[in-house]
Design an enzyme around this catalytic site. Structure first.
Site, short mmCIF file in Angstrom:
data_model
loop_
_atom_site.label_atom_id
_atom_site.label_comp_id
_atom_site.label_asym_id
_atom_site.label_seq_id
_atom_site.Cartn_x
_atom_site.Cartn_y
_atom_site.Cartn_z
CD GLU A 37 -2.79 0.88 2.56
OE1 GLU A 37 -3.11 1.91 3.18
OE2 GLU A 37 -3.11 -0.26 2.93
CG ASP A 38 1.69 2.88 3.22
OD1 ASP A 38 0.72 3.32 2.59
OD2 ASP A 38 1.64 2.60 4.43
#
Length: 737
Positions: free
Chosen positions: A106-107
């Site tokens: 996600e990051d």
């Protein structure tokens, strides 16, 4: 607060890992003390599994390099804390690796393929299930949250470890939210109370559920949290003498009955105290049951012996005994609950359970990994939870969109249960407030669709009746019955609600398809073409251009107003592939009044056969039939000319239609009875009646909703009413636009 815990019943330590001398020596590559403590908690894993976890930490640390939390700490401290929580639950290596990597997709630039290559497909699937859908555009934050929640639950249904990682993640986020702006803290806390804490409760994770509730309470109402914390702390000292006296009484009675038991004092969580104060409008000093006692015994039989001993020492409060051992909660929770009257009239809440029940009550599905004595019951709980999660998959397939799915799941997330019986003695657990219809759908979808009446304890009752504990429910079905849209107003369970909506959507689709076929045929007729004369290749081209797959999809779009019949007809004939023989005009669409949800009589003017009518087609609403004199026609005819459809009544619709009339009569004795008699003698049914007075003692207006076969029938009724001497005036009513 542990007043007494004999060695036999204290929490056992699982020594299933290798003995200290055989445990691998881990070379600490990082100086972070938290990392060193974390590695030390993995002693129950095999050496090669610990190496895999260390590799995952290195991988995550490199992926998050340069990223920090709002507090300024390196980002890796968050995944490390989440993985540490899973290690406390003694989760397997794959789950701990996934916890360390849960934010990398996600990051960071790390892909699922990279995780699969390095740590295997199962770990990659776990991480993917925990990743938000940040690459998709959503219309609102609520839509994005609903879709992310749907994705998480679908992944959770395939692997329970996902929810354990997510709950540990949410708890650590709540613990470290101080640097975040207040409005965002409150939003996340509200979301936790609405979704994540109830999920934890549903999965039997009562310990983490209480922590999530208290942490959320602190962020939503920080001042109230601080005041209540101080009050509870002060109460511990003030009530110590009372608690000691109660404890001595419990110990003395159990010893007298030769029952070995661990007696634990338990303190209500701050959030549960706050909720009780709010719900019952109490001050803190009026909440007398802040403290309770939990009694741990060796087996089920001893639970009941202990209950009898305590009831002979303290008087029980009537109606406050619950046997969750005989009938466990849906999340597997088992315990005996009773409330006793203690010294000075103080109520004492007592829970009696075995050690295995205690492990399941506190840690739920996590107890399967955490405690040896819970392996068998934990496995049974896992099966129950798997069944529930599979029901979420069914719910998803029956639901229109993510927001609706989230609404259903919130409803289903675990209010108090009522336990009812089928005629064969099977017990069903339903949420409090559930109705007969909820029961019918819990038995089987077809039973729900076909139910027309029910008996509770052998007495006929309406379908909207709420169920109570111990009811025996028998459903009466009819082969041609169908769900009523009004049921959505009082059903409680997500299963019933989603099944009813799915059925109604199917009915709407069928009705819209039939209407669309008629309307398109009407427009083609105006061009001198029948649908059969249009080549299959032309049909396929127009269907594809419209975004559909079949001719049924195209008809449905026309019937629901998403496509105009005239436009579709011209597209079917525009390239000269179909010979046209234009006629003077399309024949009107014939209306019976029973076509279904795609064609509805407008409630504003309530048209009846004989009234001049016109149809208004609007996107996703189908066709609404109005009278020519309806105020809605006058306001919309000039602004939406393309949406008006020429319609006429069928010669003999053969049914009754609602119509409103107002009768002004002298306010004399028996006038309502005489009017009602005249209406009945005219062959008209009265569906509703209401009265209001213009001037007391002179005249009264009586409003009737009656059912007639058409305009001629209504005229006959009004002539009959005018023959009554006390009737002054009769008018047909319409709603104002």
């Amino acid at each position: 607060m542990n007043y007494s815990a004999p060695a036999d019943f204290s929490h056992p330590k699982d020594d299933s890992g290798p003995p200290p001398a055989e445990r691998p020596v881990v070379a600490y590559e990082y100086e972070d003390p938290a990392y060193r403590v974390f590695i030390d908690t993995l002693s129950y894993l095999k050496p090669e599994e610990i190496e895999l976890v260390c590799a995952a930490y290195r991988f995550g640390d490199e992926a998050h390099q340069g990223q920090t939390r709002l507090s300024g700490e390196p980002y890796i401290t968050h995944p490390l804390a989440v993985a540490g929580a899973l290690a406390e639950w003694r989760m397997d290596a794959q789950a701990i690796v996934a916890a360390l990597l849960h934010d990398v997709m996600e990051d960071t630039a790390v892909s699922k393929a990279q995780i699969t290559e390095r740590f295997g497909k199962q770990v990659a699937d776990l991480v993917n299930g925990l990743s938000k859908l940040d690459k998709i555009e959503f219309q609102s934050y609520q839509d994005a949250q609903a879709e992310n929640f749907r994705k998480m639950l679908m992944a959770m249904a395939r692997d329970l470890r996902i929810v354990l990682i997510k709950l540990a993640d949410r708890r650590h986020n709540l613990q470290t939210m101080a640097p975040i702006r207040p409005e965002k803290r409150r939003r996340i806390a509200h979301e936790t109370l609405e979704i994540y804490a109830p999920i934890a409760t549903r999965l039997g994770l009562n310990n983490i559920s209480r922590q999530l509730q208290d942490l959320s309470f602190r962020h939503i109402h920080p001042m109230r949290f601080r005041v209540l914390s101080k009050a509870v702390k002060a109460a511990r000292g003030n009530r110590r003498e009372l608690l000691t006296k109660i404890l001595e009484g419990i110990h003395g009675k159990l010893a007298e009955a030769h029952i070995e038991a661990g007696v634990f004092g338990r303190e209500k969580s701050l959030y549960s105290i706050y909720r009780k104060m709010v719900d019952k409008h109490l001050s803190f000093s009026q909440v007398l049951d802040i403290y309770g006692f939990r009694i741990i015994v060796k087996d089920i039989a001893t639970c009941y012996l202990a209950l009898g001993a305590l009831h002979s020492r303290f008087k029980p409060v009537p109606g406050k005994f619950k046997d969750y051992i005989a009938i466990p909660k849906v999340n597997g929770y088992q315990s005996l609950h009773t409330t006793l009257i203690g010294p000075y009239g103080t109520p004492i809440e007592i829970q009696i359970r075995t050690q295995a029940m205690h492990h399941l009550a506190e840690e739920g599905i996590a107890s399967h990994w955490l405690y040896k004595d819970s392996e068998e019951s934990g496995a049974d709980l896992q099966n129950k939870m798997h069944t529930w999660l599979q029901s979420l998959l069914e719910l998803q397939s029956a639901t229109g969109d993510s927001s609706e799915f989230l609404e259903h799941v919130k409803v289903d997330l675990f209010p108090d249960e009522v336990y009812v019986f089928t005629p064969k003695g099977k017990i069903l657990a339903l949420p409090r407030g559930a109705t007969v219809i909820d029961f019918a759908y819990a038995v089987h979808t077809d039973i729900g669709h076909r139910c027309v009446a029910a008996r509770i304890d052998h007495e006929l009752i309406p379908l909207s009746a709420e169920l109570t504990n111990g009811n025996q429910v028998e459903i009466i079905t009819a082969p041609y019955a169908n769900p009523n849209p009004a049921w959505l107003g009082y059903v409680k369970t997500s299963r019933a609600r989603s099944r009813i909506r799915q059925f109604l959507r199917g009915i709407q689709q069928d009705s819209a398809t039939s209407l669309g076929e008629k309307m398109l045929g009407q427009e083609l007729q105006a061009l001198g073409v029948t649908p059969a004369e249009v080549p299959a290749a032309v049909w396929e081209r127009v269907i594809h251009e419209s975004g559909g797959k079949t001719r049924r999809d195209l008809y449905s779009d026309v019937g629901m107003g998403r496509s105009l019949a005239a436009v579709v007809a011209h597209r079917l004939t525009e390239h000269g592939e179909v010979p046209q023989h234009p006629t003077k005009a399309a024949a009107p669409l014939l209306i019976r009044g029973t076509e279904g949800v795609a064609i509805q009589l407008a409630p504003c003017c309530q048209p009846i056969p004989g009234d001049p009518i016109i149809g208004l087609l609007r996107k996703d609403q189908g066709l609404r039939i109005h009278t020519h004199a309806c105020p809605a026609v006058r306001t919309a005819h000039s602004t939406e000319p393309q949406n008006w459809i020429h319609v006429e009544w069928e010669p003999a619709p053969g049914q009754f239609f609602d119509v409103r009339i107002k009768v002004t009569a002298k306010n004399v004795l028996g006038v309502l009875g005489r009017i009602a008699t005249s209406i009945a003698e005219s062959g008209v049914n009265i569906d509703y009646v209401a009265m209001d007075r213009k001037k007391p003692g002179l005249f009264t207006d009586i409003h009737f909703l009656v059912q007639v076969s058409g305009r001629t029938h209504l005229a006959s009724l009004m002539r009959s009413l005018r023959r009554i001497p006390d009737v002054v005036r009769i008018v047909r009513e319409q709603e104002s636009s």
